[in-house]
Design a protein around this motif. Structure first.
Motif, PDB file in Angstrom:
ATOM      1  N   ALA A 118       1.889 -15.402  20.950  1.00 44.09           N
ATOM      2  CA  ALA A 118       0.884 -14.330  21.751  1.00 44.09           C
ATOM      3  C   ALA A 118       0.789 -14.916  23.191  1.00 44.09           C
ATOM      4  CB  ALA A 118      -0.312 -14.440  20.916  1.00 44.09           C
TER       5      ALA A 118
ATOM      6  N   ASP B 261       5.225  -6.728  18.650  1.00 46.06           N
ATOM      7  CA  ASP B 261       4.217  -6.462  17.896  1.00 46.06           C
ATOM      8  C   ASP B 261       4.351  -5.840  16.727  1.00 46.06           C
ATOM      9  OD1 ASP B 261       1.598  -6.379  16.801  1.00 46.06           O
ATOM     10  OD2 ASP B 261       0.839  -5.188  18.413  1.00 46.06           O
TER      11      ASP B 261
ATOM     12  N   GLU C 146      -0.628 -11.970  25.711  1.00 50.44           N
ATOM     13  CA  GLU C 146      -1.527 -11.256  24.770  1.00 50.44           C
ATOM     14  C   GLU C 146      -2.562 -12.317  24.242  1.00 50.44           C
ATOM     15  OE1 GLU C 146      -1.761  -8.025  22.816  1.00 50.44           O
ATOM     16  OE2 GLU C 146       0.521  -7.573  22.478  1.00 50.44           O
TER      17      GLU C 146
END
Length: 277
Positions: free
Chosen positions: A161, A145, A166
């Motif tokens: 992601a 990130d 995420e």
């Protein structure tokens, strides 16, 4: 659309497909293809097909390990110079790997230096870590990130992601005004014992909140670039590739439509502040 979307087809074919599908411009990923490295060739293709070159993706993939040498600092410098030469406003770059210690030490300062020198945005992309059977592998020096980095511009990739487990809407919110570039695609979270695939599905074909992120950008009058970075089928020919590129374009335009009703049969959202590639 980017040249990476049609890899290993040549760069000219990427421009042709982008123009035929109705995109505003292209993102060029620097690869072994000499045309992706040469400003005069890219400018000639841009003029021939009426497409702006919106961004340059630095050669950071395994298959580009020997493009422009082994020093990733030099690769990034040359990517920024190429972007400036072709009029692109953005360079997309992955964060350094853990074993790239010299590059990692210089990375944040180099990003700022090149941004100022060339008057463009060097947008660092979110990546992923990998977990299996209780073992987590974090290959990036600063983590997957980039929000913690002191960098002015960031790139959101929905497939990355998903691979990291995420939520893209949370990432977009975390990035805030530093989110300047979007790789439009989709992905699914890996199963505990499944293969780790960077899927780059068509938007809406995975489980990421792609439409919700685009809606967030629409409500903030966002003005970055949205680049369709989807895996196109190796079989089925150009007709199928065009269908999928057009579907990605229509998805983005529906999400940015200013009306509450966004009928699927009418994807044109009219004028927009963002740019589609």
């Amino acid at each position: 659309m980017s040249t990476s979307c049609v890899y290993p087809l040549d760069t000219r074919r990427a421009f042709e497909l982008a123009a035929e599908a109705g995109y505003d411009g292209v993102e060029v990923m620097v690869t072994q293809h000499r045309a992706t490295q040469d400003a005069p060739t890219l400018l000639a293709l841009s003029a021939e097909f009426g497409l702006d070159i919106l961004s340059i993706h630095a050669p950071v993939l395994t298959r580009t390990a020997f493009v422009w040498g082994r020093d990733h600092r030099e690769k990034l410098r040359r990517s920024a110079a190429l972007a400036a030469a072709v009029g692109a406003s953005t360079v997309v770059v992955h964060p350094p790997f853990r074993w790239q210690r010299r590059y990692a030490k210089a990375f944040v300062d180099l990003v700022a230096e090149l941004s100022e020198e060339h008057g463009l945005e060097v947008a660092v992309e979110n990546m992923a870590c990998f977990s299996s059977r209780g073992l987590t592998v974090q290959p990036f020096a600063f983590g997957y990130d980039p929000a913690s980095l002191d960098c002015a511009a960031l790139t959101l990739d929905f497939s990355h992601a998903a691979l990291a487990g995420e939520d893209s809407l949370e990432i977009a919110t975390r990035f805030g005004s530093r989110l300047r570039h979007v790789h439009l695609c989709d992905g699914t979270a890996p199963s505990p014992r499944g293969a780790f695939l960077d899927e780059h599905l068509l938007p809406g074909a995975g489980d990421q909140p792609v439409a919700e992120v685009l809606e967030l950008l629409r409500t903030t009058e966002w003005s970055g670039s949205i680049v369709a970075e989807v895996h196109l089928p190796s079989s089925g020919g150009d007709a199928l590739r065009l269908d999928q590129l057009r579907a990605s374009l229509a998805f983005a335009k529906r999400a940015f439509a200013s009306t509450a009703e966004r009928p699927k049969e009418s994807p044109d959202a009219g004028d927009h502040p963002y740019r589609l590639a």
